[in-house]
Design an enzyme around this catalytic site. Structure first.
Site, PDB file in Angstrom:
ATOM      1  N   CYS A   1      46.587  30.794  30.071  1.00 53.33           N
ATOM      2  CA  CYS A   1      47.318  31.967  30.631  1.00 53.33           C
ATOM      3  C   CYS A   1      47.642  31.164  31.998  1.00 53.33           C
ATOM      4  O   CYS A   1      47.682  30.006  32.139  1.00 53.33           O
ATOM      5  CB  CYS A   1      46.611  33.081  31.016  1.00 53.33           C
TER       6      CYS A   1
ATOM      7  N   GLU B   1      40.122  42.932  34.149  1.00 53.48           N
ATOM      8  CA  GLU B   1      39.969  41.791  33.198  1.00 53.48           C
ATOM      9  C   GLU B   1      40.763  41.842  31.759  1.00 53.48           C
ATOM     10  O   GLU B   1      40.555  42.947  31.495  1.00 53.48           O
ATOM     11  CB  GLU B   1      38.525  41.545  33.041  1.00 53.48           C
TER      12      GLU B   1
ATOM     13  N   CYS C   1      47.076  32.466  35.300  1.00 51.44           N
ATOM     14  CA  CYS C   1      46.582  33.414  36.385  1.00 51.44           C
ATOM     15  C   CYS C   1      46.147  32.554  37.535  1.00 51.44           C
ATOM     16  O   CYS C   1      45.949  32.956  38.455  1.00 51.44           O
ATOM     17  CB  CYS C   1      45.217  34.499  35.506  1.00 51.44           C
TER      18      CYS C   1
ATOM     19  N   HIS D   1      46.812  41.148  41.903  1.00 47.08           N
ATOM     20  CA  HIS D   1      46.577  40.250  40.940  1.00 47.08           C
ATOM     21  C   HIS D   1      45.213  40.929  40.104  1.00 47.08           C
ATOM     22  O   HIS D   1      44.144  41.180  40.826  1.00 47.08           O
ATOM     23  CB  HIS D   1      45.770  39.072  41.512  1.00 47.08           C
ATOM     24  N   SER D   2      45.437  40.792  38.935  1.00 49.15           N
ATOM     25  CA  SER D   2      44.262  41.678  37.930  1.00 49.15           C
ATOM     26  C   SER D   2      43.540  40.099  37.741  1.00 49.15           C
ATOM     27  O   SER D   2      43.761  39.132  37.227  1.00 49.15           O
ATOM     28  CB  SER D   2      44.907  42.043  36.468  1.00 49.15           C
TER      29      SER D   2
ATOM     30  N   ARG E   1      50.376  40.590  46.747  1.00 52.85           N
ATOM     31  CA  ARG E   1      50.191  40.298  45.313  1.00 52.85           C
ATOM     32  C   ARG E   1      49.156  41.092  44.844  1.00 52.85           C
ATOM     33  O   ARG E   1      48.089  41.237  45.438  1.00 52.85           O
ATOM     34  CB  ARG E   1      49.994  38.610  45.306  1.00 52.85           C
TER      35      ARG E   1
ATOM     36  N   ASP F   1      48.184  46.816  27.119  1.00 54.92           N
ATOM     37  CA  ASP F   1      47.988  46.945  28.598  1.00 54.92           C
ATOM     38  C   ASP F   1      47.427  48.020  29.044  1.00 54.92           C
ATOM     39  O   ASP F   1      48.233  49.054  29.177  1.00 54.92           O
ATOM     40  CB  ASP F   1      49.430  46.628  29.320  1.00 54.92           C
TER      41      ASP F   1
ATOM     42  N   ARG G   1      46.343  48.580  32.120  1.00 56.72           N
ATOM     43  CA  ARG G   1      46.099  48.711  33.343  1.00 56.72           C
ATOM     44  C   ARG G   1      46.932  49.626  34.362  1.00 56.72           C
ATOM     45  O   ARG G   1      48.023  50.193  33.817  1.00 56.72           O
ATOM     46  CB  ARG G   1      46.879  47.402  34.053  1.00 56.72           C
TER      47      ARG G   1
HETATM   48 ZN    ZN Z   1      44.405  34.924  32.629  1.00 48.91          ZN
END
Ligand code: ZN
Length: 195
Positions: free
Chosen positions: A65, A91, A67, A51-52, A49, A125, A127
């Site tokens: 959200c 983040e 997350c 994951h940010s 996974r 985005d 990222r």
């Molecule tokens: Zn989140």
């Protein structure tokens, strides 16, 4: 070239076999890989996974959200059968905590998460998942089963040389406060979330 800097076992609440937290040389940000030992025999590539980081969701259980539940789903799955969690310090999809909170304020006025970022003159985005691919290569993991509903993560990892054997969708964590956020992810970024 990204290489392993250090590995340290950190026992986690609820994890029968404690994972290793792994740090790296050559990354710009302090991303960390959390590697759970393979508990299921077989030759399947490891579950991964990407994951940010989301301080509000991961740490405080924000309902804006999904997350937090996605992170905890991955942790409990990996503690049962093994896997690699790549925790990226990105983040707010890369714009940072303060900007994310400013974007939340705009969302209260009716903008969706992507429109709010544009209103702040920030990318929708920001990222890149290249560090995730670099970390996997440093761990000598070149083929994976990816736990995600974000098609961009899979295609970026492949672009950076990681083989994706299969994509396993994450659960759907809908609540009244995050419905608009999840709908925006489906509309703008083609997330595979059956809403
Ligand atoms: Zn989140």
């Amino acid at each position: 070239m990204v290489t392993i800097k250090n590995r340290v076992v950190v026992p986690l609440e609820g994890a029968e076999t404690p994972p290793e937290f792994i740090t790296f040389n050559g990354l710009v940000e302090e991303h960390v890989a959390i590697v759970f030992p393979q508990l299921k025999p077989g030759n399947m590539p490891p579950l991964v996974r990407v994951h940010s980081e989301c301080l509000t969701g991961d740490t405080f259980g924000s309902l804006l959200c999904d997350c937090g539940p996605q992170l905890h789903e991955a942790l409990s799955c990996f503690s049962r059968e093994g896997g690699v969690l790549l925790y990226l310090r990105q983040e707010g999809r890369g714009i940072g905590l303060y900007a994310k909170l400013s974007a939340y304020a705009l969302q209260k006025k009716g903008l969706d998460t992507f429109e709010a970022n544009r209103h702040l003159n920030l990318p929708e985005d920001a990222r890149s998942f290249e560090p995730a691919a670099q970390m996997l290569k440093a761990l000598d993991v070149n083929n994976i089963r990816l736990l995600t509903n974000n098609p961009d993560k899979a295609s970026q990892l492949e672009e950076y040389g990681i083989g994706i054997e299969s994509i396993i969708p994450t659960g759907v964590y809908l609540n009244p406060s995050n419905r608009r956020y999840l709908e925006a992810k489906v509309r703008h970024k083609k997330h595979t979330i059956p809403l």
